[in-house]
Design an enzyme around this catalytic site. Structure first.
Site, mmCIF file in Angstrom:
data_model
loop_
_atom_site.group_PDB
_atom_site.id
_atom_site.type_symbol
_atom_site.label_atom_id
_atom_site.label_comp_id
_atom_site.label_asym_id
_atom_site.label_seq_id
_atom_site.Cartn_x
_atom_site.Cartn_y
_atom_site.Cartn_z
ATOM 1 N N ASP A 103 7.186 -8.512 0.721
ATOM 2 C CA ASP A 103 6.654 -7.159 0.877
ATOM 3 C C ASP A 103 5.863 -7.073 2.174
ATOM 4 O OD1 ASP A 103 6.233 -4.520 0.215
ATOM 5 O OD2 ASP A 103 4.550 -4.938 -1.135
ATOM 6 N N TYR A 121 3.850 -4.478 5.229
ATOM 7 C CA TYR A 121 2.681 -3.590 5.266
ATOM 8 C C TYR A 121 2.864 -2.736 6.511
ATOM 9 C CZ TYR A 121 -2.439 -2.844 4.616
ATOM 10 O OH TYR A 121 -3.691 -2.335 4.358
ATOM 11 N N HIS A 123 -0.786 3.988 6.361
ATOM 12 C CA HIS A 123 -1.297 3.351 5.142
ATOM 13 C C HIS A 123 -2.351 2.303 5.494
ATOM 14 C CE1 HIS A 123 -1.420 1.427 1.210
ATOM 15 N NE2 HIS A 123 -1.070 0.283 1.761
ATOM 16 N N ARG A 139 -13.396 -0.813 5.436
ATOM 17 C CA ARG A 139 -14.139 -1.379 6.581
ATOM 18 C C ARG A 139 -14.636 -0.315 7.551
ATOM 19 N NH1 ARG A 139 -9.774 -4.647 5.911
ATOM 20 N NH2 ARG A 139 -8.576 -3.465 7.444
ATOM 21 N N GLU A 186 2.831 2.154 -5.471
ATOM 22 C CA GLU A 186 2.987 2.228 -4.024
ATOM 23 C C GLU A 186 4.404 2.710 -3.738
ATOM 24 O OE1 GLU A 186 1.842 -1.621 -2.373
ATOM 25 O OE2 GLU A 186 -0.249 -0.950 -2.288
ATOM 26 N N GLU A 194 7.479 2.822 -1.675
ATOM 27 C CA GLU A 194 8.052 1.968 -0.635
ATOM 28 C C GLU A 194 9.569 2.131 -0.645
ATOM 29 O OE1 GLU A 194 6.697 -2.071 -0.528
ATOM 30 O OE2 GLU A 194 4.703 -1.575 -1.329
ATOM 31 N N ASP A 216 5.988 -0.427 -5.891
ATOM 32 C CA ASP A 216 5.252 -1.694 -5.964
ATOM 33 C C ASP A 216 3.968 -1.464 -6.764
ATOM 34 O OD1 ASP A 216 4.209 -4.202 -5.554
ATOM 35 O OD2 ASP A 216 3.456 -3.744 -3.543
ATOM 36 N N ARG A 235 -5.410 -2.519 -8.555
ATOM 37 C CA ARG A 235 -6.369 -2.517 -7.442
ATOM 38 C C ARG A 235 -7.625 -3.337 -7.721
ATOM 39 N NH1 ARG A 235 -3.064 -1.349 -3.556
ATOM 40 N NH2 ARG A 235 -2.061 0.680 -3.785
ATOM 41 N N GLN A 285 -6.769 -6.953 -7.606
ATOM 42 C CA GLN A 285 -6.512 -7.293 -6.198
ATOM 43 C C GLN A 285 -7.821 -7.518 -5.444
ATOM 44 O OE1 GLN A 285 -4.109 -4.279 -4.317
ATOM 45 N NE2 GLN A 285 -3.905 -5.379 -2.399
ATOM 46 N N TYR A 328 -8.082 -11.344 -3.819
ATOM 47 C CA TYR A 328 -7.193 -11.406 -2.652
ATOM 48 C C TYR A 328 -7.653 -12.317 -1.525
ATOM 49 C CZ TYR A 328 -9.705 -8.336 0.620
ATOM 50 O OH TYR A 328 -10.601 -7.796 1.500
ATOM 51 N N LYS A 345 -0.039 -8.049 -8.014
ATOM 52 C CA LYS A 345 1.282 -7.576 -7.589
ATOM 53 C C LYS A 345 2.436 -8.254 -8.324
ATOM 54 C CE LYS A 345 -0.170 -5.149 -3.929
ATOM 55 N NZ LYS A 345 0.183 -3.771 -3.639
ATOM 56 N N THR A 355 7.649 -4.859 -10.269
ATOM 57 C CA THR A 355 8.024 -4.053 -9.111
ATOM 58 C C THR A 355 9.298 -3.329 -9.517
ATOM 59 O OG1 THR A 355 7.168 -5.788 -7.647
ATOM 60 C CG2 THR A 355 8.582 -4.106 -6.639
ATOM 61 N N THR A 378 3.718 0.256 1.482
ATOM 62 C CA THR A 378 3.488 1.662 1.167
ATOM 63 C C THR A 378 3.771 2.538 2.381
ATOM 64 O OG1 THR A 378 1.714 0.930 -0.256
ATOM 65 C CG2 THR A 378 1.795 3.281 0.240
ATOM 66 N N GLU A 392 -4.973 6.018 -1.954
ATOM 67 C CA GLU A 392 -5.174 6.904 -0.802
ATOM 68 C C GLU A 392 -5.286 8.371 -1.226
ATOM 69 O OE1 GLU A 392 -1.619 4.722 0.719
ATOM 70 O OE2 GLU A 392 -2.332 5.547 2.618
HETATM 71 CA CA CA Z 1 3.118 -3.127 -1.405
#
Ligand code: CA
Length: 420
Positions: free
Chosen positions: A130, A132, A137, A146, A203, A205, A237, A241, A244, A248, A257, A261, A354, A368
């Protein structure tokens, strides 16, 4: 003008003669699965056509690739065989070759109503990766966690970031998904709890199936990438959250994850999508040569996400997007994946990450859309959602708009079930 067809194609069908996506189906419980092509609201049984020796070109004569429980044997044959099959099927369905049109018995044996067949996972998937690849996104998620100043990681504009995912839990549209259990760190606590996921997400995708095996140690040059791309599906996907967030660092997502899927059942070939090529995105800084193709292409594929809660009578569209919003193209993903000499195999799935667009209604995840839960989505019946609740059905779809026809993917649809 749309091509003619010997059977009626409903207006706005995703499956006209221009498409011919491949899937695997059974008719009755206990039947052997076989390969079929979606045409209008029917399925054309390729095992029946193969047994009638209608695949009689140089690439496919005496091959048995359609009386199979996956597309892998057919995918393994390579593009000359894919193109031969495509033109054979197209000639039969337009009536240019009257062998199907003029044979009622054969038509009866080879055409099944789509709502009477059971679609299965179309490909035996060896490995799943997968990426990114949507900058929108990555920017949205980076901004939430951040701040806008540091939203993109320093590597983002230099390489297609990805991780190696889990192939065994890839499921086909229609199979529902239980909310997973896992470890979560509650806000204002330094001790994790073991709980059903509370921030359950999708997600939006797309993914492509690779075909052909490059030898270990030998990268696939970017200008040969499309030789290895069989076709595309829509991918959901599923993402936990809260799990994660706690797990992560430092190695990336794991349990968040690996529980499910979902993919759409029909694989739309690159050959059917080629008329919808668009120039790839402008990239600054300029990528390294190994990521710079002679022909920098992407695809104009409209995508959307619909949500239906248990209290709603019909699904409601909550997001729209397009494959061409990706910053890194499928060919760049494939070239980067193999630059080390990593060997791809027939049946690997490479998903995009995503796909969000620049606008607010083009965000491809609840994270989002609800901006981490701070801006709940309002649904037409007055309900609101920050993340998914048990009983919610998520439906994703995609299509390319031609002149008077659509090349579409059908749906990937799945309901969120309570934690076991
Ligand atoms: Ca993904």
């Amino acid at each position: 003008m749309p091509l003619p067809c010997i059977i009626d194609i409903p207006k706005d069908s995703h499956f006209p003669v221009e498409n011919l996506p491949y899937g695997v189906f059974t008719i009755r419980t206990g039947d052997s699965p076989r390969v079929g092509v979606a045409i209008g609201d029917q399925v054309l049984d390729l095992a029946v056509l193969e047994a009638a020796n209608l695949f009689n070109g140089p690439e496919l004569t005496h091959k048995s690739v359609f009386a199979q429980d996956s597309l892998n044997a057919f995918m393994d044959l390579g593009r000359p065989a894919w193109l031969e099959a495509r033109s054979t099927i197209q000639e039969l369905l337009t009536g240019e070759n009257p062998a199907l049109k003029n044979n009622a018995e054969l038509r009866h044996a080879a055409l099944h109503a789509m709502d009477e067949v059971t679609l299965q996972l179309p490909v035996k998937i060896g490995d799943y990766t997968d990426f990114y690849s949507s900058k929108h996104h990555a920017f949205n998620v980076g901004t939430m966690f951040r701040g806008a100043e540091n939203a993109l990681m320093p590597n983002y504009l230099h390489l297609p970031v990805g991780y190696h995912g889990r192939a065994s839990s890839i499921i086909v549209s229609g199979q529902d998904v239980h909310r997973p259990w896992g470890q979560v760190l509650p806000a204002d606590s330094d001790t994790p709890v073991y709980t059903p996921c509370r921030l359950f997400d999708f997600e939006l995708e797309m993914g492509f199936f690779t075909a052909g095996n490059n030898e270990l140690g030998h990268p696939i040059p970017i200008d040969r990438a499309e030789d290895y791309i069989f076709g595309f599906v829509v991918v959901n996907d599923w993402s936990a959250r809260d799990i994660q967030k706690w797990e992560y660092q430092p190695l990336g997502p794991f349990n968040a994850k690996n529980f499910a899927t979902s993919i759409s059942p029909w694989v739309v070939t690159l050959d059917a999508l080629n008329p919808f090529r668009v120039p790839g995105p402008k990239q600054d800084p300029e990528p390294f040569d190994y990521l710079k193709p002679k022909d920098h292409w992407s695809l104009d594929i409209n995508l959307d996400v619909q949500l239906q809660t248990e209290d709603m009578d019909q699904p409601h569209r909550i997001a729209e997007s397009n494959l061409n919003y990706l910053y890194w193209t499928p060919a760049q993903q494939l070239a980067h994946h193999t630059v080390t000499g990593c060997n791809l195999r027939t049946g690997d799935l490479l998903a995009s990450g995503t796909i969000s667009g620049p606008e607010k209604h083009q965000r491809g995840s609840m994270l989002e859309l609800s901006w981490r839960g701070t801006e709940p989505l309002e649904l037409p019946n007055g309900e609101t959602r920050k993340f998914l609740q048990d009983g919610d059905t998520v439906i994703m779809s995609g299509y390319c708009q031609g002149e008077g026809y659509r090349v579409g993917f059908g749906d990937v649809r799945s309901k969120v079930l309570p934690a076991l």
